[in-house]
Enzyme design. Structure first.
Site, PDB file in Angstrom:
ATOM      1  N   GLU A  25      32.154  78.571  56.649  1.00 13.72           N
ATOM      2  CA  GLU A  25      31.014  77.748  56.205  1.00 13.72           C
ATOM      3  C   GLU A  25      30.361  77.023  57.383  1.00 13.72           C
ATOM      4  OE1 GLU A  25      31.380  73.783  54.981  1.00 13.72           O
ATOM      5  OE2 GLU A  25      33.515  73.953  54.542  1.00 13.72           O
ATOM      6  N   LYS A 157      39.506  67.760  49.219  1.00 13.04           N
ATOM      7  CA  LYS A 157      39.460  66.645  50.149  1.00 13.04           C
ATOM      8  C   LYS A 157      40.144  65.420  49.561  1.00 13.04           C
ATOM      9  CE  LYS A 157      35.390  67.646  50.596  1.00 13.04           C
ATOM     10  NZ  LYS A 157      33.943  67.465  50.607  1.00 13.04           N
TER      11      LYS A 157
HETATM   12  N1  PSU Z   1      35.657  69.513  53.979  1.00 12.82           N
HETATM   13  C1  PSU Z   1      35.568  68.873  55.151  1.00 12.82           C
HETATM   14  N2  PSU Z   1      34.361  68.567  55.636  1.00 12.82           N
HETATM   15  C2  PSU Z   1      33.217  68.892  54.952  1.00 12.82           C
HETATM   16  C3  PSU Z   1      33.312  69.573  53.696  1.00 12.82           C
HETATM   17  C4  PSU Z   1      34.556  69.855  53.265  1.00 12.82           C
HETATM   18  O1  PSU Z   1      36.565  68.579  55.782  1.00 12.82           O
HETATM   19  O2  PSU Z   1      32.146  68.603  55.439  1.00 12.82           O
HETATM   20  C5  PSU Z   1      32.060  69.985  52.955  1.00 12.82           C
HETATM   21  C6  PSU Z   1      32.257  71.395  52.381  1.00 12.82           C
HETATM   22  O3  PSU Z   1      31.179  72.190  52.810  1.00 12.82           O
HETATM   23  C7  PSU Z   1      32.212  71.187  50.877  1.00 12.82           C
HETATM   24  C8  PSU Z   1      31.278  70.010  50.770  1.00 12.82           C
HETATM   25  O4  PSU Z   1      31.763  72.324  50.184  1.00 12.82           O
HETATM   26  O5  PSU Z   1      31.708  69.163  51.834  1.00 12.82           O
HETATM   27  C9  PSU Z   1      31.346  69.366  49.411  1.00 12.82           C
HETATM   28  O6  PSU Z   1      30.281  68.493  49.263  1.00 12.82           O
HETATM   29  P1  PSU Z   1      29.884  67.934  47.814  1.00 12.82           P
HETATM   30  O7  PSU Z   1      31.043  67.095  47.375  1.00 12.82           O
HETATM   31  O8  PSU Z   1      28.619  67.129  48.037  1.00 12.82           O
HETATM   32  O9  PSU Z   1      29.666  69.139  46.942  1.00 12.82           O
END
Ligand code: PSU
Ligand code: MN
Length: 314
Positions: A25, A157
């Site tokens: 990603e 996370k």
């Molecule tokens: N994990 C990390 N850093 C990040 C992300 C995940 O350590 O930046 C990112 C991933 O791309 C994940 C996104 O899909 O955060 C999720 O964001 P949201 O909760 O807004 O969907």
């Protein structure tokens, strides 16, 4: 959609020759880590996939195309430009149409990988159900329920409500596999206290589960969770207090929507004096290596004939 797909020659050749390919990603590059660690990380992720025998395909949206496999310059742009849009599923259309630069989250990377014919994807942590605000559910979760890509991560996370995230995945038919563990890893920490139903000992066992899911025509992806390497793990109690404080701050400052995750990650980095970044990088590289092994196991089917009652923790 093939009009919009721009697959690099290296990735195209690998796919045609049925070689193992691992999608990566780009949100973690543009919005997850600070410069210059983000650039270094992006390069090391690709290198780690290669060292483990697979071809990396970092995904982003650039100049009106869904780019699968990026050049050095394109990665540099994502790591340094200030105006890169964080692209989840809902953003793919308008970012293509407006020809803006977009960094893809887990959700949109899964979808674009699937369109390109790539079945395995390595990331850090997926999005999920947020703490306190249970209506804030990352688009990563419904994507896992409807797109059959194997996502290798270190758990959801730690900033999230992990039990609520696990319940959501169960309801929507997403298998969560512990890679050499009976417990859901908690991103910066190796364990969360949450028991998993499915355990795989190695890449071959994961491949067997994924292959069976595919044969059945089940629409869901498979979530493979790999604990952060022990030498880089951070104690769960310490992280919990720091995360709770960051969540309070986000609420107090009215941070909402897609800004929540980058806000929390950067506050945690400050509060741990960068230790969280070290753990984050270590787990990302570990996941890249594991994903490469799984991609290879999927391309070279081997029968599992061990008598162990593998895959079931009963
Ligand atoms: N994990 C990390 N850093 C990040 C992300 C995940 O350590 O930046 C990112 C991933 O791309 C994940 C996104 O899909 O955060 C999720 O964001 P949201 O909760 O807004 O969907
Ligand atoms: Mn959200």
């Amino acid at each position: 959609m093939s009009f919009y797909l721009n697959i690099s020659p290296e990735v195209q050749t690998a796919l045609r020759q049925k070689k193992a390919v691992v999608a990566l990603e780009s949100t973690v590059i543009s919005h997850g880590l600070p410069y210059p660690q983000n650039l270094e990380l992006a390069q090391k992720m690709e290198q780690t996939v290669r060292e483990n025998g697979a071809v990396p395909a970092t995904i982003a949206i650039l100049a009106g195309k869904l780019c699968v496999g990026l050049s050095e310059e394109q990665i540099q742009q994502l790591a340094t430009a200030q105006d890169v849009v964080k692209v989840s599923r809902r953003d793919i259309g308008w970012v293509l149409a407006s020809k803006r630069a977009g960094a893809t989250t887990v959700a949109s990377t899964m979808l674009i990988a699937h369109w390109a014919g790539i079945g395995v994807f390595a990331t850090g942590g997926i999005g999920g159900v947020h703490r306190g605000t249970h209506w804030d559910i990352s688009a990563d979760l419904p994507e896992l329920a409807q797109t059959p890509v194997t996502v290798v991560c270190a758990g959801a996370k730690a900033i999230l409500d992990l039990p609520a995230t696990m319940e959501w995945l169960e309801t929507h038919g997403v298998p969560v596999v512990g890679y050499g563990t009976d417990e859901l890893p908690a991103f910066y920490s190796r364990s969360s206290g949450l028991k998993l139903q499915i355990r795989a000992e190695d890449a071959l066992e994961v491949a067997e589960i994924v292959r069976t899911q595919r044969k059945l025509g089940l629409p869901a992806g498979t979530l493979v969770t790999v604990p952060v390497p022990a030498t880089d793990a951070l104690p769960v109690e310490r992280m919990d207090a720091i995360i709770e404080a960051a969540v309070q701050l986000a609420n107090a400052q009215g941070v909402v929507g897609k800004d929540v995750t980058p806000f929390l990650l950067s506050h945690i980095a400050t509060a741990t004096a960068g230790e969280s970044i070290r753990a984050n990088v270590a787990l990302l590289l570990n996941n890249a290596a594991t994903a490469a092994k799984i991609a290879i196991a999927l391309e070279t089917p081997q029968k599992l004939d061990n008598p162990r009652n593998w895959g079931l923790v009963v």
